[in-house]
Write a protein that holds these residues in place. Sequence first.
Motif, PDB file in Angstrom:
ATOM      1  N   ARG A   1      57.991  -9.347  19.913  1.00 34.50           N
ATOM      2  CA  ARG A   1      58.481  -8.200  19.156  1.00 34.50           C
ATOM      3  C   ARG A   1      59.357  -8.637  17.985  1.00 34.50           C
ATOM      4  N   TYR A   2      60.266  -9.587  18.215  1.00 34.83           N
ATOM      5  CA  TYR A   2      61.213  -9.961  17.159  1.00 34.83           C
ATOM      6  C   TYR A   2      60.708 -11.050  16.219  1.00 34.83           C
ATOM      7  N   LEU A   3      59.866 -11.942  16.700  1.00 29.86           N
ATOM      8  CA  LEU A   3      59.359 -12.994  15.823  1.00 29.86           C
ATOM      9  C   LEU A   3      58.108 -12.572  15.066  1.00 29.86           C
ATOM     10  N   PHE A   4      57.241 -11.823  15.729  1.00 32.97           N
ATOM     11  CA  PHE A   4      55.960 -11.459  15.121  1.00 32.97           C
ATOM     12  C   PHE A   4      55.799  -9.974  14.845  1.00 32.97           C
ATOM     13  N   ASN A   5      56.816  -9.191  15.211  1.00 26.65           N
ATOM     14  CA  ASN A   5      56.780  -7.744  15.012  1.00 26.65           C
ATOM     15  C   ASN A   5      55.555  -7.099  15.671  1.00 26.65           C
ATOM     16  N   VAL A   6      55.222  -7.591  16.865  1.00 24.52           N
ATOM     17  CA  VAL A   6      54.066  -7.103  17.614  1.00 24.52           C
ATOM     18  C   VAL A   6      54.523  -6.688  19.009  1.00 24.52           C
ATOM     19  N   SER A   7      54.006  -5.568  19.464  1.00 26.36           N
ATOM     20  CA  SER A   7      54.338  -5.116  20.811  1.00 26.36           C
ATOM     21  C   SER A   7      53.079  -4.530  21.450  1.00 26.36           C
TER      22      SER A   7
ATOM     23  N   ILE B   1      51.932  -4.915  28.136  1.00 29.02           N
ATOM     24  CA  ILE B   1      52.984  -5.844  28.561  1.00 29.02           C
ATOM     25  C   ILE B   1      54.211  -5.059  29.021  1.00 29.02           C
ATOM     26  N   THR B   2      54.574  -4.022  28.302  1.00 35.98           N
ATOM     27  CA  THR B   2      55.709  -3.186  28.694  1.00 35.98           C
ATOM     28  C   THR B   2      55.458  -2.538  30.051  1.00 35.98           C
ATOM     29  N   GLU B   3      54.264  -2.035  30.257  1.00 33.01           N
ATOM     30  CA  GLU B   3      53.933  -1.423  31.546  1.00 33.01           C
ATOM     31  C   GLU B   3      53.912  -2.454  32.673  1.00 33.01           C
ATOM     32  N   LEU B   4      53.441  -3.656  32.366  1.00 31.92           N
ATOM     33  CA  LEU B   4      53.450  -4.715  33.371  1.00 31.92           C
ATOM     34  C   LEU B   4      54.890  -5.051  33.782  1.00 31.92           C
ATOM     35  N   GLU B   5      55.799  -5.017  32.816  1.00 28.68           N
ATOM     36  CA  GLU B   5      57.222  -5.199  33.138  1.00 28.68           C
ATOM     37  C   GLU B   5      57.687  -4.110  34.100  1.00 28.68           C
ATOM     38  N   TRP B   6      57.319  -2.861  33.861  1.00 31.20           N
ATOM     39  CA  TRP B   6      57.687  -1.756  34.751  1.00 31.20           C
ATOM     40  C   TRP B   6      57.092  -1.974  36.141  1.00 31.20           C
ATOM     41  N   TYR B   7      55.838  -2.408  36.157  1.00 30.42           N
ATOM     42  CA  TYR B   7      55.166  -2.634  37.445  1.00 30.42           C
ATOM     43  C   TYR B   7      55.875  -3.733  38.239  1.00 30.42           C
ATOM     44  N   PHE B   8      56.186  -4.830  37.581  1.00 34.30           N
ATOM     45  CA  PHE B   8      56.872  -5.931  38.276  1.00 34.30           C
ATOM     46  C   PHE B   8      58.245  -5.498  38.773  1.00 34.30           C
ATOM     47  N   PHE B   9      58.976  -4.743  37.946  1.00 35.59           N
ATOM     48  CA  PHE B   9      60.279  -4.250  38.378  1.00 35.59           C
ATOM     49  C   PHE B   9      60.132  -3.299  39.569  1.00 35.59           C
TER      50      PHE B   9
ATOM     51  N   LEU C   1      58.822 -11.668  36.010  1.00 38.12           N
ATOM     52  CA  LEU C   1      59.376 -10.601  35.179  1.00 38.12           C
ATOM     53  C   LEU C   1      60.238 -11.169  34.062  1.00 38.12           C
ATOM     54  N   VAL C   2      61.050 -12.155  34.362  1.00 36.59           N
ATOM     55  CA  VAL C   2      61.902 -12.780  33.345  1.00 36.59           C
ATOM     56  C   VAL C   2      61.028 -13.410  32.253  1.00 36.59           C
ATOM     57  N   ILE C   3      60.005 -14.131  32.661  1.00 33.58           N
ATOM     58  CA  ILE C   3      59.096 -14.773  31.696  1.00 33.58           C
ATOM     59  C   ILE C   3      58.396 -13.718  30.845  1.00 33.58           C
ATOM     60  N   LEU C   4      57.923 -12.676  31.485  1.00 35.61           N
ATOM     61  CA  LEU C   4      57.218 -11.608  30.784  1.00 35.61           C
ATOM     62  C   LEU C   4      58.125 -10.912  29.770  1.00 35.61           C
ATOM     63  N   ILE C   5      59.358 -10.638  30.150  1.00 34.06           N
ATOM     64  CA  ILE C   5      60.302  -9.991  29.235  1.00 34.06           C
ATOM     65  C   ILE C   5      60.604 -10.913  28.057  1.00 34.06           C
ATOM     66  N   CYS C   6      60.767 -12.204  28.323  1.00 34.10           N
ATOM     67  CA  CYS C   6      61.009 -13.164  27.231  1.00 34.10           C
ATOM     68  C   CYS C   6      59.845 -13.191  26.250  1.00 34.10           C
ATOM     69  N   ILE C   7      58.643 -13.209  26.771  1.00 33.85           N
ATOM     70  CA  ILE C   7      57.452 -13.200  25.904  1.00 33.85           C
ATOM     71  C   ILE C   7      57.413 -11.919  25.083  1.00 33.85           C
ATOM     72  N   ASP C   8      57.691 -10.797  25.728  1.00 34.47           N
ATOM     73  CA  ASP C   8      57.676  -9.499  25.046  1.00 34.47           C
ATOM     74  C   ASP C   8      58.709  -9.461  23.922  1.00 34.47           C
ATOM     75  N   VAL C   9      59.916  -9.917  24.204  1.00 36.14           N
ATOM     76  CA  VAL C   9      60.983  -9.914  23.197  1.00 36.14           C
ATOM     77  C   VAL C   9      60.645 -10.856  22.038  1.00 36.14           C
ATOM     78  N   LEU C  10      60.171 -12.060  22.367  1.00 37.95           N
ATOM     79  CA  LEU C  10      59.804 -13.006  21.306  1.00 37.95           C
ATOM     80  C   LEU C  10      58.695 -12.450  20.420  1.00 37.95           C
TER      81      LEU C  10
END
Length: 163
Positions: free
Chosen positions: A38-44, A48-56, A27-36
Motif C-alpha cells: 500500500r505505501y510503497l506501490f500504492n496498491v491494495s 489480502i485485507t479479507e484474508l487478514e480478517w479471516y486469520f484474525f 497474520l503478521v507477515i500478511l499485514i506487513c506485505i499489505d502495508v508495504l
Amino acid sequence: MKESIVKNINKVHRKLANYVASFASSLVILICIDVLMRYLFNVSFIAITELEWYFFSILFLLGLSYTFKSDRHVRVDVFYNGFSKKKKDLVNKFGIVLFLIPFCLLVIYYSGKYTYNSWLIMEGSPEANGLPWRFLIKSLIPFGYTLLLFQAVLFLFTKVDSE
C-alpha cells in the motif's frame, strides 16, 4: 474414565492452540506485505485485507478456549489480585456459572442460524475481488464458543473435584 476425558480434551486444546499459533505469524507477515504494497506501490487488494480478517477471526475464535484454559484471558484485576486463593476460586466459579456459560450458550444458539444461512448460500465476500469462503469463517463462531463452553464446564468440574 473421567481423567482420560479431561486428558483428551486438554490434548485437543493443546494441538489446536499449536495450530492456531501458526496463524499469528502468518497474520503478521500478511499485514506487513499489505502495508508495504500500500505505501510503497500504492496498491491494495481486497482479498489480502479479507484474508487478514479471516486469520484474525481464526486466531480469536479458536484461541478463546485455550486462552481461558491457560488463564491468560483479560480480567479486571482491581480487586481480584488482592483476594485469597479461595476467594479467587469462588469469583471464578461465580463468573463462569453466571456469565461465561450463559454467554457461550447465547452465542452458540444465535450464531447457529446465522451460520446455517451462510452455508445455505455458500456465502462469500460481497466485494468483487473478495474471498469466497466467508461461510467457513462464520462456522468458527459456534465452534469456537462450543470449545470455550466445554473448557468452562471442565474447569468447574475439575476444580470442584480437586477441593
